[in-house]
Design a protein around this motif. Structure first.
Motif, PDB file in Angstrom:
ATOM      1  N   LEU A  44       0.763  -1.461   0.085  1.00 45.93           N
ATOM      2  CA  LEU A  44       0.145   0.006   0.090  1.00 45.93           C
ATOM      3  C   LEU A  44       0.767   1.310  -0.122  1.00 45.93           C
ATOM      4  O   LEU A  44       0.384   2.436  -0.756  1.00 45.93           O
ATOM      5  CB  LEU A  44      -0.899  -0.042   1.186  1.00 45.93           C
ATOM      6  CG  LEU A  44      -2.130  -1.115   1.265  1.00 45.93           C
ATOM      7  CD1 LEU A  44      -2.824  -0.959   2.586  1.00 45.93           C
ATOM      8  CD2 LEU A  44      -2.957  -0.664   0.102  1.00 45.93           C
ATOM      9  N   GLY A  45       1.925   1.193   0.699  1.00 43.43           N
ATOM     10  CA  GLY A  45       2.953   2.301   0.798  1.00 43.43           C
ATOM     11  C   GLY A  45       3.526   2.739  -0.748  1.00 43.43           C
ATOM     12  O   GLY A  45       3.626   3.872  -1.186  1.00 43.43           O
ATOM     13  N   GLU A  46       3.610   1.530  -1.405  1.00 47.27           N
ATOM     14  CA  GLU A  46       4.167   1.859  -2.818  1.00 47.27           C
ATOM     15  C   GLU A  46       3.058   2.357  -3.620  1.00 47.27           C
ATOM     16  O   GLU A  46       3.505   3.500  -4.494  1.00 47.27           O
ATOM     17  CB  GLU A  46       4.587   0.421  -3.295  1.00 47.27           C
ATOM     18  CG  GLU A  46       5.259   0.607  -4.954  1.00 47.27           C
ATOM     19  CD  GLU A  46       5.675  -0.935  -5.217  1.00 47.27           C
ATOM     20  OE1 GLU A  46       6.066  -0.918  -6.383  1.00 47.27           O
ATOM     21  OE2 GLU A  46       5.495  -1.775  -4.514  1.00 47.27           O
ATOM     22  N   ARG A  47       1.891   2.273  -3.501  1.00 50.78           N
ATOM     23  CA  ARG A  47       0.811   2.742  -4.255  1.00 50.78           C
ATOM     24  C   ARG A  47       0.684   4.240  -4.004  1.00 50.78           C
ATOM     25  O   ARG A  47       0.080   4.981  -4.703  1.00 50.78           O
ATOM     26  CB  ARG A  47      -0.712   2.043  -3.967  1.00 50.78           C
ATOM     27  CG  ARG A  47      -0.529   0.426  -4.426  1.00 50.78           C
ATOM     28  CD  ARG A  47      -1.952   0.030  -4.153  1.00 50.78           C
ATOM     29  NE  ARG A  47      -2.072  -1.338  -4.687  1.00 50.78           N
ATOM     30  CZ  ARG A  47      -2.386  -1.836  -5.816  1.00 50.78           C
ATOM     31  NH1 ARG A  47      -2.878  -0.929  -6.456  1.00 50.78           N
ATOM     32  NH2 ARG A  47      -2.453  -3.106  -5.994  1.00 50.78           N
ATOM     33  N   PHE A  48       0.626   4.720  -2.686  1.00 48.31           N
ATOM     34  CA  PHE A  48       0.696   5.824  -2.350  1.00 48.31           C
ATOM     35  C   PHE A  48       1.952   6.699  -2.469  1.00 48.31           C
ATOM     36  O   PHE A  48       2.076   7.899  -2.190  1.00 48.31           O
ATOM     37  CB  PHE A  48       0.234   5.992  -0.616  1.00 48.31           C
ATOM     38  CG  PHE A  48      -1.447   5.809  -0.843  1.00 48.31           C
ATOM     39  CD1 PHE A  48      -2.330   6.059  -1.335  1.00 48.31           C
ATOM     40  CD2 PHE A  48      -1.509   4.542   0.171  1.00 48.31           C
ATOM     41  CE1 PHE A  48      -3.646   5.682  -1.080  1.00 48.31           C
ATOM     42  CE2 PHE A  48      -2.926   3.964  -0.005  1.00 48.31           C
ATOM     43  CZ  PHE A  48      -3.817   4.642  -0.282  1.00 48.31           C
ATOM     44  N   GLY A  49       2.943   6.166  -2.681  1.00 51.70           N
ATOM     45  CA  GLY A  49       4.413   6.604  -2.857  1.00 51.70           C
ATOM     46  C   GLY A  49       4.694   7.148  -1.520  1.00 51.70           C
ATOM     47  O   GLY A  49       5.626   8.168  -1.570  1.00 51.70           O
ATOM     48  N   VAL A  50       4.682   6.462  -0.547  1.00 56.96           N
ATOM     49  CA  VAL A  50       5.147   6.608   0.738  1.00 56.96           C
ATOM     50  C   VAL A  50       6.004   5.323   1.378  1.00 56.96           C
ATOM     51  O   VAL A  50       5.649   4.146   0.658  1.00 56.96           O
ATOM     52  CB  VAL A  50       4.355   7.220   1.795  1.00 56.96           C
ATOM     53  CG1 VAL A  50       3.556   8.620   1.292  1.00 56.96           C
ATOM     54  CG2 VAL A  50       2.992   6.135   1.979  1.00 56.96           C
ATOM     55  N   SER A  51       6.603   5.608   2.509  1.00 63.47           N
ATOM     56  CA  SER A  51       7.167   4.252   3.162  1.00 63.47           C
ATOM     57  C   SER A  51       5.788   3.493   3.770  1.00 63.47           C
ATOM     58  O   SER A  51       4.835   3.848   3.888  1.00 63.47           O
ATOM     59  CB  SER A  51       8.071   4.680   4.071  1.00 63.47           C
ATOM     60  OG  SER A  51       7.452   5.330   5.245  1.00 63.47           O
TER      61      SER A  51
END
Length: 225
Positions: free
Chosen positions: A53-60
């Protein structure tokens, strides 16, 4: 990161990527995940990993995990050690019970306020009712859910009871999570639900208590979200 086939974690979600600003990342991720729950993008019974999910949102993964832990406190997900988070499954009975409790809590308060507050106070809530109508007409389900809670919160805030607001907000949010496999709420249902807000305000401004009571009880019985 291990593949979904090895961990049992579902990575097939169709959650649309959303640009997240760096400030208040956790809060923005929490808002985005809440919207995904309401919209059915986070599917009941599915498991989602923090890193994915972090990858989808561009965050850690860290702010995602923090947001998911808050959702666990709210009863939306459960934490699965070394796997991620499973979206909890609702039942029709559970949703009916939530609606019943909300009505038991809010209806008497609204009726008491209807008997004591002047028309000018109710008239000031028209923008909140209009916000629900605006979200409904474009079929924005997460936006409607937010506007719907804001309207009810604005009404209940007139009672001056902070504990009431917190309990009512929690119940309302829980009632907005869809059933597994349920079809998406139709735009027409949202429009009809929003129209009830407007009709309720009209009755409150007019001081028509009989109509107010009828509208409030019908609204809880058939709420779209």
């Amino acid at each position: 990161m291990q593949e979904a086939a090895h961990t049992g974690v579902s990575e097939k979600s169709t959650i649309a990527p959303r640009k997240v600003l760096r400030h208040s990342v956790r809060g923005q991720i929490l808002d985005a995940l809440r919207a995904a729950l309401v919209d059915g993008e986070l599917a009941p019974g599915e498991i989602y990993s923090g890193p994915a999910l972090g990858e989808r949102f561009g965050v850690s993964a860290t702010p995602v995990r923090e947001a998911m832990q808050q959702l666990a406190l709210e009863g939306a997900v459960e934490c699965l050690p070394n796997r991620g988070f499973r979206v909890l499954t609702r039942t029709p009975r559970a949703l009916a019970e939530l609606a019943e409790v909300r009505a038991l809590l809010e209806v008497p308060v609204m009726l008491r306020l209807a008997r004591t507050l002047p028309a000018s106070v109710w008239d000031s809530l028209r923008p909140a009712a209009a916000a629900t109508a605006d979200a409904a007409v474009v079929g924005d389900l997460p936006g409607y859910a937010d506007a719907d809670r804001a309207f009810h919160r604005a009404v209940l805030s007139l009672a001056g009871n902070e504990q009431l607001l917190q309990v009512a907000e929690d119940l309302h949010r829980r009632s907005q999570w869809p059933l597994p496999g349920a079809p998406r709420v139709r735009r027409a249902d949202l429009v009809a639900d929003a129209a009830e807000h407007v009709a309720l305000l009209e009755a409150l401004v007019a001081g028509d208590l009989a109509v107010v009571e009828s509208l409030v009880r019908e609204h809880f019985a058939g709420a779209a979200v």
